[in-house]
Enzyme design. Structure first.
Site, short mmCIF file in Angstrom:
data_model
loop_
_atom_site.label_atom_id
_atom_site.label_comp_id
_atom_site.label_asym_id
_atom_site.label_seq_id
_atom_site.Cartn_x
_atom_site.Cartn_y
_atom_site.Cartn_z
CG HIS A 175 4.91 -4.06 -1.62
ND1 HIS A 175 5.48 -3.00 -0.93
CD2 HIS A 175 3.67 -4.21 -1.08
CE1 HIS A 175 4.64 -2.54 -0.04
NE2 HIS A 175 3.53 -3.25 -0.10
CB SER A 222 2.31 -3.30 2.77
OG SER A 222 1.73 -2.45 1.82
#
Length: 400
Positions: free
Chosen positions: A372, A172
């Site tokens: 994610h 990320s």
């Protein structure tokens, strides 16, 4: 009114039930551990260091020098640096069980593993001149993490290990600051054997989810709500909720869904028995300015240097009236990416843009079901990602 009263009574009942269950079971000891203690608790060797950045921040670096399977040897093991994402910390890589944690998997595969901690998170809240109570401490965003934290950490690891290069793994925001650092600092880029990007983020034009909704708020309102210093730190309230409320089956589902609401849904792939461990370490905090920088990216659809809000301030910082874009085409490090088909923050459309910007992309794999968090906590991560990463690292390492 009656609905609210009934909901409050039901919620209180759930909390009381969870607390009763928790008293019976006891609190998992890992909830109160720092990163080094978690590593030792899992039976791995642990070292901890402090690194001073060029602008005075003191960062915590954690090290797993070898694994339980791959023991200590006279020959140096290839170094791997793992960089966490937004609102996270180095514990992300070790809070699953041994075989499900990338940090432990790499150590057992013969690597010297280093875990970074970005400025302002739970473990990196020191500065040579400021304290966390001063607003000056919190005047940073992911731009400074890229320009100062990554160079200081990478150089420290290489000096400590006596190696010339290392493998960089980012998740990320950890990919964002890697992309920026290696495109702006070519001498640093030469020290990276290969860049592994997990759920990469460099544009957020098509992102969705709770964090993006937050980023859509006006800047003045974000400051009014959160102030100008720290945002979403790990604190006593979160730890109490995690240790006394998370843990019972139904409550675990609710706690887990906090993460899903932020990042996307793949509930079956999260180890719900570990949610209280995740929750007592993440979120780990960052600066309001960092969130404002992401807010600017959400509103503009592109990631640029931080906009200081006026022509005068931008001229002072950049010698131009608007913040400059980051030039990804200058990032020549060999790069491999793993993306998720259900990732709200790293959307497929944004990934399509990113793929055209990386000049030395050698591998890309999309895992359709992943969101994610699967990249750090997914139950099937060893089979669907870890194995390929390790094989790729071995191939690159022994080709030198």
């Amino acid at each position: 009114m009656w609905r609210l009263i009934i909901i409050a009574i039901l919620f209180q009942g759930l909390v009381n039930s969870a607390m009763l269950e928790r008293r019976k079971r006891g609190v998992d000891p890992e909830t109160a551990m720092n990163i080094s203690e978690i590593i030792l608790f899992r039976g791995y060797p642990s070292e901890e260091y402090e690194v001073v950045t060029g602008d005075g921040y003191i960062l915590c670096l954690n090290r797993i020098p070898y694994g339980k399977i791959s023991q200590k040897t006279k020959e140096p093991k290839p170094a791997v640096f793992l960089q966490h994402g937004l609102l996270a910390d180095g514990s992300n890589w070790v809070t699953n069980l041994d075989y499900n944690s990338l940090g432990f998997a790499l150590a057992d595969a013969g690597f010297d593993v280093w875990l970074g901690n970005s400025r302002g998170n739970t473990w990196s809240q020191k500065h040579i001149n400021y304290t966390i109570k001063q607003k000056e401490f919190w005047m940073f965003s992911f731009n400074e993490m890229a320009m100062y934290d990554i160079p200081a950490s990478v150089n420290f690891v290489l000096n400590k290990t006596g190696q010339e290069q290392l493998f960089y793994v980012g998740h990320s925001q950890g990919t964002t600051i890697g992309f920026i650092a290696f495109s702006v600092l070519p001498e640093l880029a030469k020290k990276i054997k290969m860049f592994f990007g997990l759920a990469p983020v460099m544009t957020v034009k098509f992102s969705s989810g709770g964090l993006v909704k937050l980023g859509e708020l006006p800047e003045f309102l974000l400051k009014e709500i959160f102030g100008t210093k720290q945002i979403f730190p790990q604190n006593a309230v979160i730890k109490w909720l995690a240790t006394h409320v998370c843990g019972q089956v139904l409550i675990d589902e609710l706690c887990g869904n906090f993460f899903f609401l932020l990042c996307g849904f793949n509930e079956k792939n999260l180890n719900m028995s570990r949610v209280e461990i995740y929750s007592t370490h993440c979120p780990a905090g960052t600066s309001v300015q960092n969130m404002l920088h992401w807010s600017q990216a959400v509103k503009s659809g592109e990631v640029r240097a931080f906009d200081w809000g006026s022509r005068k301030e931008n001229m002072a910082h950049y010698k131009q009236p608007t913040p400059p874009p980051y030039k990804m085409e200058r990032m020549l490090v060999p790069t491999a990416l793993w993306t998720g088909g259900h990732d709200w923050l790293s959307d497929r459309k944004d990934i399509a843009i990113l793929l055209t910007l990386i000049p030395n992309l050698i591998y890309h794999k999309e895992i359709p079901e992943w969101e994610h968090l699967d990249f750090i906590w997914g139950l099937d991560a060893p089979q669907r990602m870890f194995r390929d990463m390790i094989q790729m690292m071995h191939k690159v390492q022994y080709a030198h």
